[in-house]
Design an enzyme around this catalytic site. Structure first.
Site, PDB file in Angstrom:
ATOM      1  N   LYS A 164       0.886  -1.172   0.000  1.00 56.17           N
ATOM      2  CA  LYS A 164       0.000   0.000   0.000  1.00 56.17           C
ATOM      3  C   LYS A 164       0.919   1.216   0.000  1.00 56.17           C
ATOM      4  O   LYS A 164       1.403   1.652   1.039  1.00 56.17           O
ATOM      5  CB  LYS A 164      -0.881  -0.064   1.248  1.00 56.17           C
ATOM      6  CG  LYS A 164      -2.225   0.620   1.096  1.00 56.17           C
ATOM      7  CD  LYS A 164      -3.140   0.298   2.274  1.00 56.17           C
ATOM      8  CE  LYS A 164      -4.328   1.219   2.307  1.00 56.17           C
ATOM      9  NZ  LYS A 164      -5.400   0.839   1.375  1.00 56.17           N
TER      10      LYS A 164
HETATM   11  C1  LIG Z   1      -6.426  -0.105   1.040  1.00 56.07           C
HETATM   12  C2  LIG Z   1      -6.839  -0.599  -0.272  1.00 56.07           C
HETATM   13  C3  LIG Z   1      -7.894  -1.527  -0.427  1.00 56.07           C
HETATM   14  C4  LIG Z   1      -8.749  -2.005   0.715  1.00 56.07           C
HETATM   15  O1  LIG Z   1      -8.016  -2.665   1.700  1.00 56.07           O
HETATM   16  P1  LIG Z   1      -8.611  -2.850   3.156  1.00 56.07           P
HETATM   17  O2  LIG Z   1      -7.540  -3.564   3.889  1.00 56.07           O
HETATM   18  O3  LIG Z   1      -9.847  -3.627   3.047  1.00 56.07           O
HETATM   19  O4  LIG Z   1      -8.860  -1.474   3.700  1.00 56.07           O
HETATM   20  C5  LIG Z   1      -8.145  -1.997  -1.697  1.00 56.07           C
HETATM   21  N1  LIG Z   1      -7.445  -1.574  -2.767  1.00 56.07           N
HETATM   22  C6  LIG Z   1      -6.439  -0.676  -2.660  1.00 56.07           C
HETATM   23  C7  LIG Z   1      -5.713  -0.240  -3.861  1.00 56.07           C
HETATM   24  C8  LIG Z   1      -6.108  -0.164  -1.412  1.00 56.07           C
HETATM   25  O5  LIG Z   1      -5.117   0.721  -1.316  1.00 56.07           O
END
Ligand SMILES: *Cc1c(COP(=O)(O)O)cnc(C)c1O
Length: 316
Positions: free
Chosen positions: A168
Site C-alpha cells: 500500500k
Molecule cells: C487499502 C486498499 C484496499 C482495501 O483494503 P482494506 O484492507 O480492506 O482497507 C483496496 N485496494 C487498494 C488499492 C487499497 O489501497
C-alpha cells in the site's frame, strides 16, 4: 474534534498525532517541503478503523493485520522499519485513546525526509506518523443502501511488475486518482480498474466482489491489494455457508452478475448499483450484499462474538 473537522482543514485541528515515538500537538506534526516521499511518492501507509462497541468501548478492527501489512509494504519497498509491530500497535491504540474519538479512521504513514534529493535514499531512516480522526462514512450514508454507480476507467491497474500490488504505497495512488478523476468528470461516484489483460482488478481503493447464482466471487490477488475487508468478507461468507471463489473475473461477468459490491476499510461494504450505466441485478443492493453488509457491521461493532479476537480495545 469531530466538529472541528468540518470547520477546519485536516491539518488545522485540535488533538495529537503520533510522530516518531511521541504524541505531538496536531498542528505541529509538520515536515519540510524538500521531502523525499512528497517528491517521489515512496512511502507506505495503512487505513484502519476503530468502532464504538457496546461491551468493550472503542475497539480497533484487525489492528494486528493492518500493522503486519504495513510492515510487508515497507519490506517490499525496502524501507527499514524503525519500530516493532508491537510498538506500532500500541501507538495506534494510544493515538485513538489520546484524541478521545471512539469512531475513528486511523492513518499510519511511513515516509522519508531527505538529506539530498537523489532518488537512492541510501541510509535514510523512515519516519512514522499516526493520525486518527472522525470519519464516519466514506460517502453519504444513504449510499450504503442505494449503492454506487461505477464506471470502468480507461486507466489500467498497475502491472504486477511495474508497481508492487501487495504494498500500500503512496505513489500507487496516482493511478487511482487518475481513474477517479476521469469517471467523476463523467458523473460517476467510483471507478473500476481493469488489469493489463483486461480482467477486473479493483476500485480506486476498494476490492470488488460479485454474486452469481448464490456464489461469491472476487478477483484473485494478482493485481489487486490484499484487502483486510476482502478477507473479512470471505471469512464471514464461508462461515455462514455462502460458497466463495477467488478467480479472474471478466468485465462482462460483472455486468451479468446478480449483485456486486466494493469492500475496504474506508468504504466498508458498498453496494454497486450499476456499471457503465448498466444496472447490476435489480440495480440496487442485493440480498447477499445486504446480508454480508449487516454481518460486517455486527462484526466491527462487536455484536458477533465469533470474531471478537479481531477487536482490540482502545482502553483495555
Ligand atoms: C487499502 C486498499 C484496499 C482495501 O483494503 P482494506 O484492507 O480492506 O482497507 C483496496 N485496494 C487498494 C488499492 C487499497 O489501497
Amino acid at each position: 474534534m469531530s466538529t472541528d473537522q468540518y470547520i477546519n482543514p485536516i491539518h488545522d485541528q485540535n488533538g495529537v498525532i503520533w510522530l516518531d515515538g511521541q504524541l505531538v500537538p496536531w498542528r505541529e506534526a509538520t515536515v519540510h517541503g524538500l521531502n523525499y516521499t512528497l517528491h517521489y511518492g515512496l512511502g507506505v501507509f495503512e487505513g484502519v478503523r476503530a468502532y464504538r462497541t457496546d461491551q468493550r468501548g472503542a475497539c480497533i478492527f484487525r489492528l494486528a493485520d493492518h500493522t503486519r501489512r504495513l510492515f510487508c509494504s515497507a519490506k517490499i519497498m525496502r524501507m527499514p522499519m524503525p519500530y516493532t509491530m508491537e510498538e506500532l500497535n500500541e501507538a495506534q491504540r494510544q493515538v485513538v485513546s489520546a484524541n478521545q474519538i471512539d469512531e475513528s479512521y486511523i492513518r499510519p504513514l511511513c515516509f522519508y525526509t531527505s538529506h539530498t534529493m537523489g532518488i537512492h535514499a541510501a541510509g535514510l531512516q523512515p519516519h512514522v506518523l499516526i493520525a486518527a480522526w472522525h470519519w464516519p462514512s466514506y460517502m453519504e450514508p444513504e449510499v450504503r443502501e442505494k449503492g454506487v454507480a461505477v464506471k470502468v476507467s480507461s486507466y489500467t491497474r498497475h502491472n504486477v511488475n511495474s508497481a508492487m500490488s501487495k504494498a500500500k504505497v503512496c505513489g500507487h495512488y496516482v493511478n487511482s486518482i487518475l481513474a477517479m478523476k476521469e469517471v467523476e468528470a463523467d458523473g460517476y461516484a467510483e471507478a473500476l480498474l481493469l488489469d493489463n489483460e483486461g480482467y477486473v482488478s479493483e476500485g480506486s481503493g476498494e476490492n470488488i466482489f460479485i454474486v452469481h447464482n448464490g456464489t461469491l466471487y472476487t478477483p484473485d490477488l494478482a493485481t489487486c491489494l490484499a484487502g483486510i475487508t476482502r478477507d473479512t468478507i470471505l471469512t464471514i461468507a464461508r462461515d455462514c455457508g455462502i460458497p466463495t471463489s477467488e478467480k479472474r473475473i471478466t468485465r462482462d461477468e460483472l455486468i451479468i452478475a446478480d449483485e456486486a459490491f466494493f469492500t475496504g476499510t474506508a468504504a466498508e461494504v458498498l453496494p454497486i448499483c450499476s456499471v457503465d450505466g448498466i444496472p447490476i441485478g435489480e440495480g440496487k443492493r442485493g440480498k447477499i450484499t445486504a446480508q454480508l453488509q449487516s454481518l460486517y457491521f455486527d462484526t466491527v461493532y462487536g455484536r458477533n462474538n465469533d470474531y471478537s479476537t479481531w477487536l482490540t480495545p482502545v482502553d483495555p
